[in-house]
Structure formats: structure tokens, C-alpha cells
Design an enzyme around this catalytic site. Sequence first.
Site, short mmCIF file in Angstrom:
data_model
loop_
_atom_site.label_atom_id
_atom_site.label_comp_id
_atom_site.label_asym_id
_atom_site.label_seq_id
_atom_site.Cartn_x
_atom_site.Cartn_y
_atom_site.Cartn_z
N LYS A 227 48.14 42.79 52.18
CA LYS A 227 48.51 42.34 50.84
C LYS A 227 49.51 43.34 50.29
CE LYS A 227 46.96 43.25 46.80
NZ LYS A 227 48.28 43.31 46.06
N SER A 284 43.15 52.87 42.95
CA SER A 284 42.35 53.63 41.99
C SER A 284 40.89 53.69 42.40
CB SER A 284 42.46 53.00 40.60
OG SER A 284 41.77 51.75 40.58
N GLU A 300 41.23 55.05 50.33
CA GLU A 300 42.00 56.24 49.92
C GLU A 300 42.26 56.05 48.44
OE1 GLU A 300 44.74 58.25 48.49
OE2 GLU A 300 46.12 57.22 49.83
N ARG A 328 57.48 64.93 42.62
CA ARG A 328 57.85 63.88 43.56
C ARG A 328 57.41 62.52 43.01
NH1 ARG A 328 54.57 62.68 49.01
NH2 ARG A 328 52.98 63.33 47.54
N PHE A 434 49.13 60.47 36.48
CA PHE A 434 50.10 59.69 37.26
C PHE A 434 51.47 59.66 36.58
CE2 PHE A 434 50.25 56.41 40.76
CZ PHE A 434 49.54 57.18 41.66
#
Length: 530
Positions: A227, A284, A300, A328, A434
Amino acid sequence: MASCKPSSVVRLFLSSLNCVSRQRITHSALYNSSPLLCALSSKDLHTSTIMSLSLRRSESYINGEWVKGRAEKLFQVFNPKNGSIIGEVYDLDAEDTKAAVDAAYEAFGPWSKKTAKERSALLYKWYSLILENIPELGEMLTEENGKPLAEGKGEIMYAASFLDWYSAEARRVYGETIEFPVTNRRSIIRKEPVGVAGIIVPWNFPAGMLTRKVGPALAAGCTVVVKSPEDTPYIPTALVELANRAGIPRGVLNIVSCSRSNAAGIGQLFSSDPKVSTVSFTGSCEVGKCAVEVKRISLELGGLAPLIVFDSADLSKVVSGTLFAKFRNCGQACISAQNFFIQEGIYDKAVEEITKLTKSLKMGDPMDSTTSIGPLINSRGLEKVERLVNDAKSKGATVICGGSRATDVGELYFQPTLLTGITEDMDILHQEVFGPVINVIKFKTEEEAIRRANDSERGLASYFYSSDISQCYRVMEALQAGLIGCNDTTVSSAETPFGGYKQSGIGREGGKYGMDEFLQIKMCAIGIDI
């Protein structure tokens, strides 16, 4: 960085890898150092000719055919730099995806019976085709993701490195024999592919995470349904198109694209369909915890990486490591460092140097070679960063630099930000931001730093800097994370395992351990006459 000069950047990059020539740079090393490559041209990164036929596809790939889905609905894909529409992609749902699962299920038998050498050759061909198309793939990734072009091309090389590695690992799946406690019985241990793998790829590294999952799955003999991420669907389908050109048989590798409204249904299908034997998900923690079916699963999930600077640290290494570990992809990485714990003896000088770095970063067009900070992926990501920074400011945090949207650059840009005065009641200390924000916290002792770094339900990555070798070993062993960076922040490569402790995930990706997620162990007991 705006002030980067090509010659100085290249020298810094090469010296950091102890390379004597550019030819010795590995794909993983180039990717992991890509923020230092702000002045490298596309010619420096790759010189092959782009294939004449564009790799951009709007359809999904099921059972060897490009399809539009039953409803033939479309959803729009946006460039985060300016909000412009890149194109429209067909929006498939769970029922469409069921056809892909069925195709992968039918293809599993023939694919799993191919020799490891045959699978290896196909993976290597796929790897070679990716290398031939780095310029087009890098620009495609940058356009839909927003990361600077050097980073985009670096990620494509990083993605290719997993196929290079697993094309070899396909031929290294070894069984064994084990002695029984009786004389008339023998045992043979086989490792066999688990079956169909449902793979969910994230938007922040849509190329690297696809090959890090698909590479070992195909090498092990599994078939796959991917997906693609809603925000960045073009690069995964482009990679699958190259797999098709490499000769991967029909039904072995399938990919479906969908809008956000159909994503949950497809995830539920992967979880519930008995034809799907294993699920690999990057995303998440909150979403990852929703998997409830009894089947193989590899997760992960998110991180909240600390970065500890001890008094003995080499500040030049701290600054260069901060560039990669924090900025990054505009801080949009699960292993991005967020909470910087700095020992009191070096605190003032470290803050001064990190502030200089943060202020020097240039926001702008990701296609501009001098840009080091691009936009956040969408408005939700921007609003989250802004909410966490504003909460910290309202509770007494000091903004050393940045701290707000960069509306003069674009709608989805947030200034590289450095905060001090962080306290326990601030959400930004405990939630993954984030985004391009650093929290700076002063500490006194090694024990305090370790305690505070481990004080989280997450444990994906942890970083620290020290010139004391004994301290390095103590801290490395004490930190509760699956990835530890000691005097370095480049903790990921095709050859090494990637995964977390605690709520940051289950299983490992990369290296020889990545194959284990797609293999199951069969014990065969054989009775014999003595």
C-alpha cells in the site's frame, strides 16, 4: 546551507567517510550524509541517462497489469513546496486490494519454488535499473515529498542498496541439523517463506522503506502487496514499474494507491485476510497498536530520539551530526533527534555552535541545490509542529532562534527552531514533533542523562557524543534503544538491522535479520533404523 561552498562541503563529506576518492562512496554512505551534499550537482550524484519513458504512473499494479480500480476514482497529489497539484492518482479500496492479495497468493507457490539464484538475479536487475534512473526518480521524490534534491537522490541510492544487499542474501538462507537425545532419530531444520506479505510504506521515506521491506520479502520467496503512502504515491509505483521491467513475474509484486479515506480499510484487510501471512508497517505508534489479528507482524513505529552531549565531546562532530540527525527531511524522520541533553560544562559553547548551525540553514525550493530545509509534508504536520512549539512557549520555554512559520518562504515551511528552558509539563518533551525543532536540556551527571534519555515509552534511536572510551561503552550499554549512535548519527544501512525497543516497534528490517521477518522455521524429525 546557504553559506556552503561546493569544495568545502565535498571535502567535509569525503573526510567524514575516510574516503580517498568519490568512487569509494557507498550508496548508504551517500544517503546518510546527504545533508552535507547541498552543493553537489546531479552530475556528482549520478551520470546515467534518464530513460525516455517517464516512470510516473497514476494506476496501481495488480497481477502484472496497471489498473484504475473498480470505481476509477481519482485523488490529487500536491507539491508541499507551494501546494500546486502534481497530478491525480487512482483511488483503490479494500475490494480492489483483495484482488491484489488473491494474485499474490496464487503467485506464491511458483515464486517460492524458484531457486534462490533465480530470485537473486531478478533483484539485482531491479537494483541496476534504479541506478540507471536516479535523476528522474530523485526529482520525482523531491517534488511530492519536499525534501531537498540532494536528499531525494540520496534516498534513491539508499533504496537501491537494499536490493543490492538482498539479491545476495537470497542465496544465504541456511538450514541446520540438530542432534536428538535418542540414536534412531534425526532432525533437519528448514527455513521457508511465510507467504503473502502486506506492506505499508510511509510518506517520509517512500523509496527507502519500500525496498527495505520488499527486498527481503522477495529474496525469502514471499510475494507482496504494497500500500503506497497517500501523500507520496508516485515514487513507490515508479519503483514497482522498474521491478516489472526487471522481470519480476506477475502477481509476485503488487502495489495499490489510495486516498486517506481508503487507507484504514486496506490496513484492516491486511490484518484480517487469512491469505496475508505477515504484515510490515512503518508509521505512528498509535496506528501500529491497532493490529489485533494473530499473524506475523513487523512494526517500525515512531521514536523520540535523545542526543546526549557529554563534556568531553568533540563539538565539531556534534554540529555535523546535528545537521543529519535533526534537519534531514525537515526533521520528518522516525530516528530524528529531538531532545538534546547537554552537560553543564560544555552547555554554553554547545548551544552557541548548534545555534549557529540552525540559523545558517537555508529554507527554500527543494530543487535548488543550496536549499537545506524544505517544506513539511502537509498542513497537519505543520499544525502539529506549531502547536507543540506554542505550548512550550506558553509554559516558559525560550526561543533561541526560529519558533514560527516561515510564511515568506511558503505555506508549509517552519523555521529551524532551537528551544531552551524545557520543563516536564511541556508536550514537546514527550511527543514526537516530526519537524525542524530542537529541545535543549542541561544536565549534570552521566546517570542523570541516561535516566532522562530512557524516560520514554519509545526506544527507536539514541545518540551521544563523548571522547571517553569507558563512558562510551557504559552509555552504549545503558541506553534503551534499538539503534545507538556513538559519536555518529548515521545509524542505518542495508547491511545493519533497524528497529526499536519498547513501543517503537516489533522485529527488525535490514541486514541478515531483515530476512527473518519473512521466513518461518520448520523442524523435520526423521526416524531411522540403526
